[in-house]
Design a protein around this motif. Structure first.
Motif, PDB file in Angstrom:
ATOM      1  N   LEU A  50      25.858  29.427 -16.487  1.00 36.10           N
ATOM      2  CA  LEU A  50      25.797  27.776 -16.443  1.00 36.10           C
ATOM      3  C   LEU A  50      27.507  27.811 -16.803  1.00 36.10           C
ATOM      4  O   LEU A  50      28.292  27.039 -16.347  1.00 36.10           O
ATOM      5  CB  LEU A  50      25.066  27.320 -17.481  1.00 36.10           C
ATOM      6  N   SER A  51      27.982  28.611 -17.945  1.00 35.08           N
ATOM      7  CA  SER A  51      29.457  28.672 -18.432  1.00 35.08           C
ATOM      8  C   SER A  51      30.219  29.081 -17.208  1.00 35.08           C
ATOM      9  O   SER A  51      31.365  28.552 -16.933  1.00 35.08           O
ATOM     10  CB  SER A  51      29.426  29.643 -19.669  1.00 35.08           C
ATOM     11  N   LEU A  52      29.843  30.158 -16.565  1.00 33.55           N
ATOM     12  CA  LEU A  52      30.770  30.414 -15.506  1.00 33.55           C
ATOM     13  C   LEU A  52      30.714  29.614 -14.285  1.00 33.55           C
ATOM     14  O   LEU A  52      31.848  29.275 -13.872  1.00 33.55           O
ATOM     15  CB  LEU A  52      30.304  31.925 -14.919  1.00 33.55           C
ATOM     16  N   HIS A  53      29.503  28.871 -14.240  1.00 33.34           N
ATOM     17  CA  HIS A  53      29.681  27.830 -13.110  1.00 33.34           C
ATOM     18  C   HIS A  53      30.710  26.761 -13.480  1.00 33.34           C
ATOM     19  O   HIS A  53      31.387  26.218 -12.784  1.00 33.34           O
ATOM     20  CB  HIS A  53      28.248  27.074 -12.984  1.00 33.34           C
ATOM     21  N   VAL A  54      30.759  26.184 -14.887  1.00 39.67           N
ATOM     22  CA  VAL A  54      31.634  25.143 -15.544  1.00 39.67           C
ATOM     23  C   VAL A  54      33.117  25.719 -15.279  1.00 39.67           C
ATOM     24  O   VAL A  54      33.914  25.021 -14.741  1.00 39.67           O
ATOM     25  CB  VAL A  54      31.293  24.645 -16.693  1.00 39.67           C
ATOM     26  N   ILE A  55      33.330  26.799 -15.596  1.00 40.02           N
ATOM     27  CA  ILE A  55      34.679  27.365 -15.549  1.00 40.02           C
ATOM     28  C   ILE A  55      35.105  27.421 -13.960  1.00 40.02           C
ATOM     29  O   ILE A  55      36.249  27.073 -13.600  1.00 40.02           O
ATOM     30  CB  ILE A  55      34.679  28.755 -16.038  1.00 40.02           C
ATOM     31  N   GLY A  56      34.285  27.651 -13.131  1.00 40.15           N
ATOM     32  CA  GLY A  56      34.857  27.641 -11.472  1.00 40.15           C
ATOM     33  C   GLY A  56      34.980  26.192 -11.315  1.00 40.15           C
ATOM     34  O   GLY A  56      35.940  25.993 -10.638  1.00 40.15           O
ATOM     35  N   LEU A  57      34.312  25.374 -11.889  1.00 39.16           N
ATOM     36  CA  LEU A  57      34.339  23.811 -11.331  1.00 39.16           C
ATOM     37  C   LEU A  57      35.942  23.451 -11.864  1.00 39.16           C
ATOM     38  O   LEU A  57      36.675  22.583 -11.419  1.00 39.16           O
ATOM     39  CB  LEU A  57      33.255  22.998 -12.017  1.00 39.16           C
TER      40      LEU A  57
ATOM     41  N   PHE B  74      22.243  33.089  -9.210  1.00 36.33           N
ATOM     42  CA  PHE B  74      21.107  32.309  -9.897  1.00 36.33           C
ATOM     43  C   PHE B  74      20.038  32.372  -8.489  1.00 36.33           C
ATOM     44  O   PHE B  74      18.825  32.571  -8.809  1.00 36.33           O
ATOM     45  CB  PHE B  74      21.594  30.870  -9.926  1.00 36.33           C
ATOM     46  N   VAL B  75      20.293  32.135  -7.416  1.00 33.41           N
ATOM     47  CA  VAL B  75      19.417  32.119  -6.353  1.00 33.41           C
ATOM     48  C   VAL B  75      18.582  33.295  -6.075  1.00 33.41           C
ATOM     49  O   VAL B  75      17.373  33.732  -6.154  1.00 33.41           O
ATOM     50  CB  VAL B  75      19.991  31.661  -5.075  1.00 33.41           C
ATOM     51  N   VAL B  76      19.506  34.667  -6.122  1.00 38.59           N
ATOM     52  CA  VAL B  76      18.907  35.832  -6.090  1.00 38.59           C
ATOM     53  C   VAL B  76      18.214  36.146  -7.449  1.00 38.59           C
ATOM     54  O   VAL B  76      17.123  36.752  -7.275  1.00 38.59           O
ATOM     55  CB  VAL B  76      20.062  36.789  -5.744  1.00 38.59           C
ATOM     56  N   ARG B  77      18.562  35.811  -8.517  1.00 42.40           N
ATOM     57  CA  ARG B  77      17.695  36.161  -9.651  1.00 42.40           C
ATOM     58  C   ARG B  77      16.453  35.427  -9.773  1.00 42.40           C
ATOM     59  O   ARG B  77      15.294  35.806  -9.809  1.00 42.40           O
ATOM     60  CB  ARG B  77      18.470  35.738 -10.962  1.00 42.40           C
TER      61      ARG B  77
END
Length: 95
Positions: A47-54, A83-86
């Protein structure tokens, strides 16, 4: 490193007196520290990486830099794909 016998006896005596004086505190100190499950840590990291990407995408848009937007988009899509693969792998394990 092992303590000398006299120091170990002193510590044992202090522990015994603490347990007599304040049993609640002694029980609290002897309880193991709670640990977060690995799954929770992984999801928080994703989630943190996703927010950083945004945030990188937003910075790229505000600076009109296509390269920065593309980089942020790759991070966002990469985290989503991970996330989908996991989730797919966990579902396969269950049955």
């Amino acid at each position: 490193m092992k303590l000398p016998d006299h120091e170990q006896r002193e510590l044992d005596e202090i522990e015994r007196r603490l347990a007599e004086d304040d049993p609640k505190l002694a029980a609290k100190l002897n309880r193991p520290a709670p640990r977060m499950p690995r799954r929770t840590l992984v999801l928080a990291g994703m989630l943190s990486l996703h927010v950083i990407g945004l945030l990188v995408v937003m910075a790229g848009v505000s600076s009109s830099s296509a390269v920065v937007v593309a980089l942020g988009g790759c991070v966002v899509l990469g985290v989503f794909a991970a996330f989908v693969v996991r989730a797919w792998r966990e579902r396969e394990k269950q049955g």
